[in-house]
Motif scaffolding. Sequence first.
Motif, PDB file in Angstrom:
ATOM      1  N   ARG A   1       0.860  -1.182   0.000  1.00  0.00           N
ATOM      2  CA  ARG A   1       0.000   0.000   0.000  1.00  0.00           C
ATOM      3  C   ARG A   1       0.901   1.239   0.000  1.00  0.00           C
ATOM      4  O   ARG A   1       2.113   1.137   0.228  1.00  0.00           O
TER       5      ARG A   1
ATOM      6  N   ALA B   1      -3.420  -2.020  -9.353  1.00  0.00           N
ATOM      7  CA  ALA B   1      -2.767  -3.214  -8.802  1.00  0.00           C
ATOM      8  C   ALA B   1      -3.246  -4.471  -9.539  1.00  0.00           C
ATOM      9  O   ALA B   1      -4.314  -4.494 -10.157  1.00  0.00           O
TER      10      ALA B   1
ATOM     11  N   ASN C   1      -4.587   2.857  -1.710  1.00  0.00           N
ATOM     12  CA  ASN C   1      -4.230   1.728  -2.563  1.00  0.00           C
ATOM     13  C   ASN C   1      -3.827   2.178  -3.959  1.00  0.00           C
ATOM     14  O   ASN C   1      -4.051   3.327  -4.359  1.00  0.00           O
ATOM     15  N   ASP C   2      -3.244   1.235  -4.702  1.00  0.00           N
ATOM     16  CA  ASP C   2      -2.915   1.438  -6.107  1.00  0.00           C
ATOM     17  C   ASP C   2      -4.108   0.980  -6.938  1.00  0.00           C
ATOM     18  O   ASP C   2      -4.483  -0.187  -6.913  1.00  0.00           O
TER      19      ASP C   2
ATOM     20  N   TYR D   1      -6.439  -7.462  -5.304  1.00  0.00           N
ATOM     21  CA  TYR D   1      -6.642  -6.905  -3.964  1.00  0.00           C
ATOM     22  C   TYR D   1      -7.036  -8.041  -3.026  1.00  0.00           C
ATOM     23  O   TYR D   1      -7.823  -8.916  -3.405  1.00  0.00           O
TER      24      TYR D   1
ATOM     25  N   SER E   1      -3.267  -3.843  -1.757  1.00  0.00           N
ATOM     26  CA  SER E   1      -2.972  -4.033  -3.179  1.00  0.00           C
ATOM     27  C   SER E   1      -1.997  -5.199  -3.342  1.00  0.00           C
ATOM     28  O   SER E   1      -1.257  -5.546  -2.428  1.00  0.00           O
TER      29      SER E   1
END
Length: 229
Positions: free
Chosen positions: A71, A85, A81-82, A88, A99
Amino acid sequence: MALAKQTKGKSSHALVTFTVGANEAPSPSDVLLLGDFNNWQTNDSAYQMEKKNGSYSKTIKLEIGKRYEFRYLSTDKGWFNDHAADAYVPSPYEGIDNSVVDLTSMPVPKKPVKKTVKKVAKKPVKKVAKKPVAKKTVAKKPASKAKKDDLKKIEGIGPKIASILTDKGIGTFEKLGKTTVKVLEGILKEAGPRYTMHKPGSWPKQAKLASADKWDELKKLQDKLNGGK
């Protein structure tokens, strides 16, 4: 946000670049990249992302064939978060996901095969076979399964912490009720920095009520608590 993965030659590691766009960061403050790869250490300045023209980026070397949870941490706005990603997964904190950067699908370079030299086989020596002595077989008693309770009914304990306590032999309300707060704090500290923020002060008291089937009293107690505190 984006994840860029790059391999070089026959290396068993990949260079992964994590990027946060200027319009994606919650504020202009510094951003840290934290995850399994640095044990989520918030004081690790080596993982501070480089800021350029309002965007943030950080390139690190990760082992191919593994998945890593991570994260971002804004120094004044907290965790985020990304959005790009690979996946999750639930974090130890209820309602919060981590992420994931997934390197399991990247090809792992093969190790060179060593040439083996053939050895000349020696003539086997004949051995006189001994008559086998019959051994009496003693029937083993089937191992009884250890009793386990749903520790998640204790406010402040999620699935991950419940698993950690069970692995430590504290898998029932009765055992949890007899465990001191100091021992519980030591178990959380040993589990890693993500768990030290939890306060187990009320867990033994809640567990004693659950062990005694005093669910109404437990509900009244939990209504006064906030995250088990």
